[in-house]
Design a protein around this motif. Structure first.
Motif, PDB file in Angstrom:
ATOM      1  N   ALA A 241       9.245  13.047  23.237  1.00 28.28           N
ATOM      2  CA  ALA A 241       9.526  13.152  24.797  1.00 28.28           C
ATOM      3  C   ALA A 241       9.619  14.594  25.243  1.00 28.28           C
ATOM      4  O   ALA A 241       8.988  14.830  26.133  1.00 28.28           O
TER       5      ALA A 241
ATOM      6  N   VAL B 200       2.638   9.781  29.126  1.00 32.48           N
ATOM      7  CA  VAL B 200       3.688   9.774  30.013  1.00 32.48           C
ATOM      8  C   VAL B 200       3.507   9.296  31.507  1.00 32.48           C
ATOM      9  O   VAL B 200       2.570  10.121  32.077  1.00 32.48           O
TER      10      VAL B 200
ATOM     11  N   VAL C 181       7.835   7.220  28.487  1.00 32.43           N
ATOM     12  CA  VAL C 181       7.203   7.787  27.595  1.00 32.43           C
ATOM     13  C   VAL C 181       6.779   6.857  26.277  1.00 32.43           C
ATOM     14  O   VAL C 181       7.825   6.378  25.922  1.00 32.43           O
TER      15      VAL C 181
END
Length: 643
Positions: free
Chosen positions: A451, A516, A521
């Protein structure tokens, strides 16, 4: 008649909480703050805010009350809350002290005198010795507990298991007592086996009425500092509650108590026998759990009693409904030995859920420094039953995010769902025994690294389309390698494509599709929701109560972050921002690995920094009384190796 204006001689979450009740009662609130606290949440929420040099400056606080035309002063807890001199000075200035009479503060503020007073009233006490009557160095009944006579909140308390440990324990406790309370007098008590910490909330008015509001279980502690509290206790029976409540009422009557107070007992978890420990002549940090199960506002009752009103109910009117559990959110890092942390609050999310209350002193943009206690907020959950209250507490902690400051929230979540806690099998040593099960790992989870890399990858370098980091090449997208630096080292993550549309992430030898969208995410089949904020070159991510920070690691940067020195380099760094309390070595001293060199204090906690290797102290920048930043060099030890 209630007061029209009340000054709050405190800061942080308790000041904000008092302001909330004063506003509901139509009373003007006056906040005080030091220069470093200008713009703190309690100053923003109060009707009036005045600057004082220190929260412990009695004359400055009294002047502020007079200048603001306040008629009463609420001390909160900590600082001057249990200072009899402050209570007397308020009276001399014509101000009402929202608390007990100074004589009661004197009687119960000194643990030695308090034990003698309640013992004379027939309340059972723990056997022990006290200065100056007794020479504590001759104590021979172990294990034993050393306590500052003038203190509270677990500060300066030391568990001693043998005579060999006693001299160092007395020195440490005395030093902490002198620094925290201005009084180094100590007492020692026999340590009760399988101890549960149970306290009784009492209320008394000036007309002779004294009642108790049941008990709070405060057995979940670390180093004698409470972590999670609940009401009622899963251990206490109605018969025990009645007995302890009656003893607490007698203890209050013995000193002519007026206002809200707490009588604390140590209870043998095997036999149920209880003994008086101390009385806190103020509101307790954990008072919200009592409010939630009784439906009473203790601050309102404090104010009404201080204004001369009678308690509006009798003992038989007190009823306990449901169950409440409170968790204390601290600026500390459990993964690194609970060292104090700090920083600027970059982003803040506090839960708004049914049955959940948050008492908080936090505000976005506020700075958490090392001057004050590390407690930032309290998350409190209520439900009809204990099991559901614990589940609500866990969910509400997961919904809490403080980015910019490392907190203990993951540790609190692990504790709230631990099997022993769920079963109600508590004692004051439980947390230490199961600590390895509760500590979050230092290592960053793989999906969080992914992420973070996606977040960096999504940021264009400028308006030039050739600088967009989609990795476009003739034929196919190329991989971009992101070297991300976190507290546990440097990590390489590869990304290609545009995260907002369709991307791939390669981490730990595995390639996964990624996307995203609006803080969510998706990595393969897994989707996580993150709170994200950038602070210059640092990215912070928050999820499920935890937080992580990352910076880009550029080629040529050192591979390791500064921190505790390895034995090979001999550099000794400060593990936290704070103040050098004591320097225990000199340049030229020969030292052994593990020998204490410097004691650093932050947020009223001491941390001993030791020599990383056998050798000679070649440099010693540390100076007693000087502030230091995290990772500041305190000393350098030049290694001496045999033959």
């Amino acid at each position: 008649m209630l007061f029209d204006r009340v000054l709050i001689a405190n800061r942080g979450e308790i000041a904000v909480r008092i302001i909330r009740t004063l506003r509901r009662l139509g009373i003007t609130s006056v906040a005080v703050h030091t220069p470093s606290d200008a713009g703190a949440r309690h100053t923003l929420e109060a009707d009036i805010a005045l600057q004082v040099p220190k929260y412990l400056d009695i004359e400055a606080i009294v002047r502020a009350a007079q200048e603001s035309d306040a008629r009463a002063v609420h001390p909160g807890y900590g600082f001057l809350a249990e200072n009899a001199e402050f209570a007397r000075r308020c009276a001399q200035a014509g101000l009402v002290f929202v608390g007990p009479p100074a004589e009661a503060v004197d009687a119960m503020g000194d643990k030695i005198r308090a034990k003698e007073t309640v013992s004379a009233a027939g309340v059972p006490v723990v056997p022990g010795g006290a200065e100056p009557r007794d020479d504590l160095t001759r104590w021979n009944d172990f294990p034993a507990l050393i306590k500052p006579s003038a203190g509270g909140g677990g500060k300066g308390m030391v568990l001693v298991r043998s005579a060999a440990e006693l001299p160092d324990a007395l020195e440490s406790a005395r030093r902490t007592a002198r620094a925290a309370f201005g009084d180094e007098t100590l007492l020692i008590e026999r340590y009760v086996g399988n101890p549960r910490h149970i306290e009784i909330q009492i209320l008394a008015d000036a007309h002779g009425n004294v009642v108790h509001l049941g008990e709070r279980e405060c057995s979940l502690q670390r180093r004698h500092q409470k972590i999670i509290e609940e009401a009622p206790s899963p251990f206490v029976t109605p018969e025990t509650r009645a007995g302890m409540g009656a003893a607490a009422v007698e203890a209050a009557r013995a000193v002519g108590y007026v206002g809200a107070g707490t009588v604390e007992f140590i209870v043998d978890g095997l036999t149920g026998a209880y003994h008086f420990m101390e009385m806190n002549t103020r509101l307790q940090v954990e008072h919200p759990v009592t409010e939630l199960v009784t439906g009473l506002d203790l601050v309102e009752l404090q104010v009404r009693v201080a204004a001369g009103e009678k308690l509006p109910f009798a003992q038989e009117d007190v009823r306990l409904h449901g169950h409440a559990v409170e968790a204390r959110v601290y600026a500390e890092d459990p993964a690194r030995g609970f060292l104090p942390t700090g920083g600027r609050v970059l982003a803040l999310r506090e839960p708004a859920m049914e049955g959940v209350r948050v008492d908080s002193g936090l505000v976005e943009g506020g700075v958490v420094g090392s001057e004050y206690d590390p407690m930032l907020a309290k998350v409190v959950a209520w439900a009809p039953g204990r099991a559901e209250a614990l589940r609500r507490l866990d969910r509400s902690l997961a919904a809490t995010a403080v980015l910019g400051v490392v907190t203990n929230i993951p540790f609190l979540r692990a504790l709230a769902v631990h099997p022993a806690v769920l079963a109600g099998e508590l004692d004051t040593g439980l947390v230490e025994r199961v600590l390895p099960d509760l500590l979050p790992g230092v290592a960053v989870p793989g999906e969080v690294l992914a992420a973070a890399a996606l977040a960096f990858h999504a940021v264009p370098r400028g308006d030039d389309p050739w600088e967009v980091t989609d990795g476009w090449r003739v034929g196919e997208h190329a991989w971009t390698t992101w070297r991300l630096e976190s507290r546990d080292g440097v990590h390489a993550v590869q990304v290609r494509g545009l995260p907002e549309e369709s991307a791939e992430v390669r981490i730990n030898g595995e390639t996964l599709p990624a996307r995203v969208r609006d803080g969510a995410v998706t990595l393969g089949s897994r989707t996580d929701h993150y709170l994200r904020v950038r602070d210059r070159d640092t990215l912070w991510l928050g999820r499920d109560g935890a937080s992580w920070s990352f910076t880009r690691h550029l080629i040529g940067d050192p591979g390791d972050r500064p921190g505790a020195a390895a034995a090979g380099d001999g550099v000794v760094r400060s593990p936290m921002p704070g103040t050098v309390l004591i320097v225990k070595a000199q340049v030229g001293d020969r030292v052994d690995a593990g020998q204490a060199l410097v004691i650093v204090e932050a947020m009223k906690m001491e941390h001993t920094v030791t020599a990383p290797c056998d050798g000679t102290v070649s440099e010693l920048p540390a100076q007693a009384g000087r502030p230091v930043d995290m990772d500041a060099v305190l000393a350098v030890v030049t290694s001496t190796k045999e033959g």
